[in-house]
Design an enzyme around this catalytic site. Sequence first.
Site, short mmCIF file in Angstrom:
data_model
loop_
_atom_site.label_atom_id
_atom_site.label_comp_id
_atom_site.label_asym_id
_atom_site.label_seq_id
_atom_site.Cartn_x
_atom_site.Cartn_y
_atom_site.Cartn_z
N GLY A 102 -41.05 -24.95 -4.70
CA GLY A 102 -40.83 -26.22 -4.17
C GLY A 102 -41.87 -27.02 -3.54
N ALA B 115 -53.22 -6.45 19.94
CA ALA B 115 -52.26 -5.74 20.79
C ALA B 115 -51.22 -6.99 21.00
CB ALA B 115 -52.82 -5.22 22.03
N ILE C 280 -46.69 -7.54 16.95
CA ILE C 280 -46.73 -6.79 15.78
C ILE C 280 -47.57 -5.46 16.09
CG2 ILE C 280 -47.52 -6.52 13.39
CD1 ILE C 280 -46.80 -9.50 12.87
N ALA D 16 -53.54 -7.29 12.92
CA ALA D 16 -52.29 -8.21 13.29
C ALA D 16 -52.68 -8.92 14.62
CB ALA D 16 -51.20 -7.07 13.76
N GLY E 275 -52.35 -12.09 14.72
CA GLY E 275 -51.44 -13.66 14.64
C GLY E 275 -51.06 -14.11 13.18
N ARG E 276 -50.37 -15.03 13.17
CA ARG E 276 -49.83 -15.78 11.98
C ARG E 276 -50.09 -17.24 11.97
NH1 ARG E 276 -46.58 -12.45 8.89
NH2 ARG E 276 -45.45 -14.31 8.10
N ALA F 18 -37.69 -15.76 14.74
CA ALA F 18 -36.74 -16.09 13.65
C ALA F 18 -35.35 -16.70 14.30
CB ALA F 18 -35.98 -14.69 13.07
N HIS G 87 -19.46 -0.54 35.70
CA HIS G 87 -20.32 0.52 36.06
C HIS G 87 -19.65 1.93 35.02
CE1 HIS G 87 -22.28 3.14 38.77
NE2 HIS G 87 -21.20 4.00 38.46
P1 FAD Z 1 -40.37 -17.25 6.54
O1 FAD Z 1 -39.47 -16.01 7.38
O2 FAD Z 1 -41.82 -17.00 6.50
O3 FAD Z 1 -39.54 -18.12 5.38
C1 FAD Z 1 -40.41 -18.84 4.55
C2 FAD Z 1 -39.77 -18.71 3.29
O4 FAD Z 1 -40.08 -19.88 2.60
C3 FAD Z 1 -40.21 -17.54 2.69
O5 FAD Z 1 -39.66 -16.80 1.70
C4 FAD Z 1 -41.52 -18.23 1.62
O6 FAD Z 1 -41.75 -17.45 0.60
C5 FAD Z 1 -40.89 -19.45 1.28
N1 FAD Z 1 -41.55 -20.62 1.07
C6 FAD Z 1 -42.80 -20.82 1.64
N2 FAD Z 1 -43.15 -22.10 0.61
C7 FAD Z 1 -42.37 -22.27 -0.18
C8 FAD Z 1 -42.55 -23.36 -1.36
N3 FAD Z 1 -43.35 -24.30 -1.59
N4 FAD Z 1 -41.25 -23.11 -2.33
C9 FAD Z 1 -40.54 -22.07 -2.16
N5 FAD Z 1 -40.35 -21.20 -1.15
C10 FAD Z 1 -41.44 -21.33 -0.43
N6 FAD Z 1 -39.15 -12.68 14.80
C11 FAD Z 1 -38.20 -12.27 15.59
O7 FAD Z 1 -37.49 -13.50 16.01
N7 FAD Z 1 -37.63 -10.92 15.68
C12 FAD Z 1 -38.54 -10.10 15.34
O8 FAD Z 1 -37.96 -8.79 15.66
C13 FAD Z 1 -39.47 -10.32 14.49
N8 FAD Z 1 -40.26 -9.17 14.00
C14 FAD Z 1 -41.05 -9.64 13.26
C15 FAD Z 1 -41.99 -8.29 12.61
C16 FAD Z 1 -42.76 -8.64 11.65
C17 FAD Z 1 -43.71 -7.60 11.09
C18 FAD Z 1 -43.18 -9.81 11.24
C19 FAD Z 1 -44.54 -10.12 10.51
C20 FAD Z 1 -42.76 -10.99 11.82
C21 FAD Z 1 -41.64 -10.63 12.73
N9 FAD Z 1 -40.93 -11.84 13.34
C22 FAD Z 1 -39.74 -11.53 14.30
C23 FAD Z 1 -41.27 -13.40 13.11
C24 FAD Z 1 -40.21 -13.78 12.06
O9 FAD Z 1 -40.44 -13.04 10.70
C25 FAD Z 1 -40.53 -15.20 11.79
O10 FAD Z 1 -40.56 -15.90 13.14
C26 FAD Z 1 -39.44 -15.85 10.92
O11 FAD Z 1 -39.29 -15.16 9.60
C27 FAD Z 1 -39.86 -17.42 10.50
O12 FAD Z 1 -38.82 -17.90 9.77
P2 FAD Z 1 -39.10 -18.78 8.71
O13 FAD Z 1 -37.94 -19.22 7.92
O14 FAD Z 1 -39.80 -20.01 9.36
O15 FAD Z 1 -40.31 -18.60 7.74
P1 NAD Z 2 -49.60 -12.27 18.32
O1 NAD Z 2 -50.08 -13.55 18.48
O2 NAD Z 2 -48.48 -11.84 19.20
O3 NAD Z 2 -50.89 -11.16 18.78
C1 NAD Z 2 -52.11 -11.30 18.25
C2 NAD Z 2 -52.95 -10.53 19.24
O4 NAD Z 2 -54.14 -10.40 18.40
C3 NAD Z 2 -53.40 -11.05 20.49
O5 NAD Z 2 -52.91 -10.39 21.56
C4 NAD Z 2 -54.73 -11.75 20.29
O6 NAD Z 2 -55.47 -11.68 21.28
C5 NAD Z 2 -55.31 -10.74 19.74
N1 NAD Z 2 -56.44 -10.88 18.48
C6 NAD Z 2 -56.74 -12.10 17.96
N2 NAD Z 2 -57.84 -12.14 17.30
C7 NAD Z 2 -58.39 -10.81 17.66
C8 NAD Z 2 -59.56 -10.25 17.29
N3 NAD Z 2 -60.60 -10.66 16.36
N4 NAD Z 2 -59.81 -8.91 17.47
C9 NAD Z 2 -58.88 -8.21 18.20
N5 NAD Z 2 -57.70 -8.75 18.83
C10 NAD Z 2 -57.42 -10.23 18.28
O7 NAD Z 2 -49.46 -12.07 16.97
P2 NAD Z 2 -48.85 -10.93 15.99
O8 NAD Z 2 -48.84 -9.54 16.72
O9 NAD Z 2 -49.66 -10.94 14.79
O10 NAD Z 2 -47.54 -11.34 15.67
C11 NAD Z 2 -47.57 -12.68 14.84
C12 NAD Z 2 -46.24 -13.58 15.35
O11 NAD Z 2 -45.00 -12.89 14.76
C13 NAD Z 2 -46.16 -13.77 16.56
O12 NAD Z 2 -46.04 -14.99 16.89
C14 NAD Z 2 -44.84 -13.09 17.21
O13 NAD Z 2 -43.82 -13.91 17.83
C15 NAD Z 2 -44.06 -12.70 15.64
N6 NAD Z 2 -43.39 -11.52 15.85
C16 NAD Z 2 -42.18 -11.31 16.64
C17 NAD Z 2 -41.66 -10.11 16.75
C18 NAD Z 2 -40.70 -10.01 17.85
O14 NAD Z 2 -39.92 -10.89 18.21
N7 NAD Z 2 -40.13 -8.90 18.38
C19 NAD Z 2 -42.30 -8.97 16.19
C20 NAD Z 2 -43.22 -9.07 15.37
C21 NAD Z 2 -44.03 -10.33 15.23
#
Ligand code: FAD
Ligand code: NAD
Length: 475
Positions: free
Chosen positions: A122, A189, A192, A276, A278-279, A327, A451
């Site tokens: 899209g 650390a 993720i 891992a 950051g994103r 999420a 409890h």
């Molecule tokens: P996304 O989930 O990234 O969805 C975006 C969607 O849009 C994708 O399907 C993508 O393909 C689609 N898209 C993008 N651009 C276009 C386009 N131009 N046209 C059509 N489709 C498109 N968060 C939590 O709260 N709890 C957790 O336990 C947790 N665990 C995680 C574990 C891992 C390993 C990772 C990587 C992330 C985790 N997160 C967690 C973070 C969570 O996944 C994200 O915050 C969440 O998915 C963001 O939702 P979103 O809908 O904004 O984006």
């Molecule tokens: P994060 O921002 O949580 O952690 C990234 C870590 O990498 C930080 O501690 C940072 O200091 C370190 N870092 C950055 N550059 C570096 C380098 N060059 N060398 C060594 N360390 C470095 O990011 P993430 O763990 O990749 O997760 C991404 C996002 O996904 C987060 O924003 C998190 O909220 C979301 N997520 C959420 C959950 C959950 O809610 N349980 C689970 C997984 C992911």
Amino acid sequence: MSEQFDVVVIGGGPAGYPAAIRAAQNGLSVACIDGWQNRDGSYAFGGTCLNAGCIPSKALLESSELYHRARSEFAVHGISTGDVAMDVAQMQARKNNIVKASTQGILGLFKAAKVTPLQGHGRLLSGKRVEFTAADGTVRLLSAGSVILASGSTPMALPSVPFDGVQVVDSWGALDFAAVPQRVGVIGAGVIGLELGSVWRRLGAQVTVLEAMETFLPMADEAVAKEALKQFKKQGLNMRLGAKVTGATRAPSGVTVQYTEATGAQSAEFDRVVVAIGRRPYTADLLGEDTGVTRDARGFIVVDDHCGTGVEGVYAVGDCVRGPMLAHKGKEEGVMAADRIAGRWGHVNYATIPSVIYTAPEIAWVGLTEAQVKASGRDYKVGSFPFLASGRARAMEAANGFAKVIAAVDDDSLLGVHVIGPMAGELIGEAVLALEYSATAEDLQRTIHAHPTLSEALHEAALAADKRAIDYPNR
Ligand code: FAD
Ligand code: NAD
């Protein structure tokens, strides 16, 4: 001729698909476009969360925790298992089935809500038109009353250790290892790194976590971060704080990562490296010419408090906009946008978004950390209660960690609640509700907790804030 919809949502992750459903519940005609493709090229709704994030990671955390417990913790209950065998293929198959059921479930939800699912790409054009390109290359022009952008985020790459999809992988790759690598290096650390590092550690890998910062989990309460670091080290995670990665050398035998620590230059060899760090927001080819939607220097779509982009009728929600990448944050923003489009009241209370890290022990919090309260200058009181003093936690053989309540001295309002311990992610729900309703420490103290439950730890921590805990000496 363009097809007409009241609302077009671009992105079908946890921010986009709830937005589409709520818009439809509000009586609007809705299309949701999603371009997520699995490794086999098939399309799936659900975004990062369902396909490669929250859900698969929690599936593997559960399996690996059960394996670890069966091997190391059953004996104390008087249960002998003999040799405990591991079948990674079955673990992965179970995880993949859970993902499939979850992502296909969205299509069912769309059908029930009468949302039109469109799988492909899209792109927002000017004048609230959306160009949809299907998998077969067919292009359709959609005309929308309102548009919600929910394009999500993507892993950040480390230029000195580029992804190759085999030896150096992102979180999606680290969820798909077919066998337990002997040596795993995790760079970062963060959430993720800790969750996926825990999975492979529990399954027997030697895991080294290289974190650039000296401070561990800076976003968490300091006391919680300190306890977490202690527990992770005890579990055998080799935590290297202040480790700055400078490069990597690949060989068939493994990847050697070079880094510097306070003690000087170091290197370590790994079979697999998980980056891992950051994103970043994902907005590739999302915006056509002259849409009026802007991005900040880091690539986030610029929005106001209600996720409006400044272009009338165009909203952006979830990971592609400011705020924590979670999420549930994205879901609430999506629902808010869909409600506001329908002229209803929609609002997100950004002060009460809970954070959960699904390690063992789990870590969860809502509101301010003690350092943030201190920095605000407000007088505060703190109550803590260790799970060691919880009958239920002891019965569960899970008595590590504590609950901590921070409240204001002036009006007793709860400012922050922090838990590290068993089921912390579930326990925090009560604290979120308390903060949402502006509860005081006394409100929590007067609330009856069954409890023996883990939730008594929150009750006792609130009592401890006024030195009135019953089950633990007040200090
Ligand atoms: P996304 O989930 O990234 O969805 C975006 C969607 O849009 C994708 O399907 C993508 O393909 C689609 N898209 C993008 N651009 C276009 C386009 N131009 N046209 C059509 N489709 C498109 N968060 C939590 O709260 N709890 C957790 O336990 C947790 N665990 C995680 C574990 C891992 C390993 C990772 C990587 C992330 C985790 N997160 C967690 C973070 C969570 O996944 C994200 O915050 C969440 O998915 C963001 O939702 P979103 O809908 O904004 O984006
Ligand atoms: P994060 O921002 O949580 O952690 C990234 C870590 O990498 C930080 O501690 C940072 O200091 C370190 N870092 C950055 N550059 C570096 C380098 N060059 N060398 C060594 N360390 C470095 O990011 P993430 O763990 O990749 O997760 C991404 C996002 O996904 C987060 O924003 C998190 O909220 C979301 N997520 C959420 C959950 C959950 O809610 N349980 C689970 C997984 C992911």
